[in-house]
Design an enzyme around this catalytic site. Sequence first.
Site, short mmCIF file in Angstrom:
data_model
loop_
_atom_site.label_atom_id
_atom_site.label_comp_id
_atom_site.label_asym_id
_atom_site.label_seq_id
_atom_site.Cartn_x
_atom_site.Cartn_y
_atom_site.Cartn_z
N SER A 106 119.95 67.78 30.85
CA SER A 106 119.62 66.62 30.03
C SER A 106 118.11 66.49 29.80
CB SER A 106 120.13 65.35 30.72
OG SER A 106 119.74 64.22 29.97
N SER A 118 106.41 62.81 32.28
CA SER A 118 106.64 61.37 32.46
C SER A 118 107.05 60.80 31.09
CB SER A 118 105.37 60.68 32.97
OG SER A 118 104.29 60.93 32.09
N CYS A 146 116.35 59.02 37.18
CA CYS A 146 115.16 59.28 36.38
C CYS A 146 113.93 58.72 37.09
CB CYS A 146 115.27 58.66 34.99
SG CYS A 146 113.78 58.99 34.02
N GLY A 178 117.64 73.20 38.57
CA GLY A 178 116.30 73.08 39.16
C GLY A 178 115.67 74.47 39.20
N THR A 200 113.87 73.36 32.03
CA THR A 200 112.52 73.77 31.64
C THR A 200 112.46 75.14 30.97
OG1 THR A 200 111.66 72.41 33.45
CG2 THR A 200 110.19 74.11 32.60
C1 LIG Z 1 110.71 67.14 29.64
C2 LIG Z 1 111.88 66.79 30.50
C3 LIG Z 1 112.69 65.72 30.17
C4 LIG Z 1 113.80 65.39 30.98
N1 LIG Z 1 114.58 64.34 30.62
C5 LIG Z 1 115.70 64.08 31.35
C6 LIG Z 1 116.61 63.07 30.92
O1 LIG Z 1 116.44 62.44 29.87
N2 LIG Z 1 117.70 62.84 31.69
C7 LIG Z 1 117.96 63.54 32.86
O2 LIG Z 1 118.97 63.29 33.52
N3 LIG Z 1 117.11 64.51 33.27
C8 LIG Z 1 116.00 64.79 32.54
N4 LIG Z 1 115.17 65.81 32.94
C9 LIG Z 1 115.48 66.55 34.18
C10 LIG Z 1 116.26 67.84 33.89
O3 LIG Z 1 117.51 67.56 33.29
C11 LIG Z 1 116.50 68.64 35.18
O4 LIG Z 1 117.28 67.89 36.08
C12 LIG Z 1 115.21 69.04 35.88
O5 LIG Z 1 114.19 69.31 34.96
C13 LIG Z 1 115.39 70.26 36.79
O6 LIG Z 1 115.82 71.39 36.06
P1 LIG Z 1 114.79 72.49 35.45
O7 LIG Z 1 113.87 72.88 36.57
O8 LIG Z 1 115.66 73.63 34.99
O9 LIG Z 1 114.06 71.85 34.34
C14 LIG Z 1 114.08 66.16 32.15
C15 LIG Z 1 113.25 67.24 32.47
C16 LIG Z 1 112.17 67.58 31.67
C17 LIG Z 1 111.34 68.78 32.04
#
Ligand SMILES: Cc1cc2nc3c(=O)[nH]c(=O)nc-3n(C[C@H](O)[C@H](O)[C@H](O)COP(=O)(O)O)c2cc1C
Length: 311
Positions: free
Chosen positions: A22, A71, A131, A249, A272
Amino acid sequence: MNTNLEVNIAGIKMKNPVMCASGTFNFGEEYGKFFDLKKLGALVTKTITLKSREGNLPPRIYETPSGMLNSIGLQNPGVEMFLKEKMPFLRKIGIPVIVSVAGETLDEWTALVRELKGVRGISAIELNISCPNMKMRSGRARSTMFSQDADATFEVVRKVRKTTNFPLIVKLSPNVTDITVIAKAAQKGGADAISLINTVLGMAVNLEKRAPVLDAITGGLSGPAIKPIALRMVWEVSNAVKIPLIGMGGIMTARDALEFMLAGASAVAVGTANFINPRVIPQIIEEIKKYLVKNKISNINSLKIGTAPIL
Ligand SMILES: Cc1cc2nc3c(=O)[nH]c(=O)nc-3n(C[C@H](O)[C@H](O)[C@H](O)COP(=O)(O)O)c2cc1C
């Protein structure tokens, strides 16, 4: 050799176990230019709220060693615009669509989920109770996230469970002492699945300006830097609850995704990595397939720690 990549999470039938995380895929429109979205196991939307939100002021993104801080603050068009402008596109893709939602109060959560009642094309709801850029408003714990409090987690899940028939995925925060306590509270409240982890709280400092980099001061850390934390938490939670887990993650490659499945996840989400390579998800799916064939594993659901040979 026939390999079965299909997984079924809480009744959501996915043709492979890889979804987008998400907030990193918005509502999919942009990514459709890079690959056929039908290839996704499922699409998880940006978190939506009852009313539209502009999010936090910039700077709200910062690259860190092996990761990034954000953020954003849940910028989204609100549920009404989502249903009018985003849902028709999502419905047409023909894959499971998981709508991520968040509220600040119990009433807001239930009002929001009620708006989704009977909407065609939604396969499940993900409750983003984690969040780092949005706090809950309640008498008890004014400055924390729902998922930092076991009672609040139980309450919000139970309340929403009573409001909707959609399968409920509850997304947890790593910013807790013992994540198994929160996971058990979510399960007790009626969660059908758990996704973990959301971002890890962090901060960056600008030495020249002698000030925090992010306008919001703190943000959520994501990317490879958090993978070991996420794997550890998936492992812990998989040993504490019976419901299936969606692991995320720092997943950048098929190897990362497979490690999460070995640690106890039934499916995975990629976040990411999409910003670095917008075609990364179909590439990960192809590589998972190759791993299974090479290792003569006919069914991805049989992948468990101790049962698979080393790649
Ligand atoms: C720019 C950005 C925006 C995000 N927005 C949300 C969001 O709206 N809702 C949510 O549940 N997680 C949000 N996340 C968290 C990601 O869904 C995920 O749980 C977290 O980034 C870890 O995964 P990753 O390391 O593959 O990014 C966001 C992450 C990033 C980097």
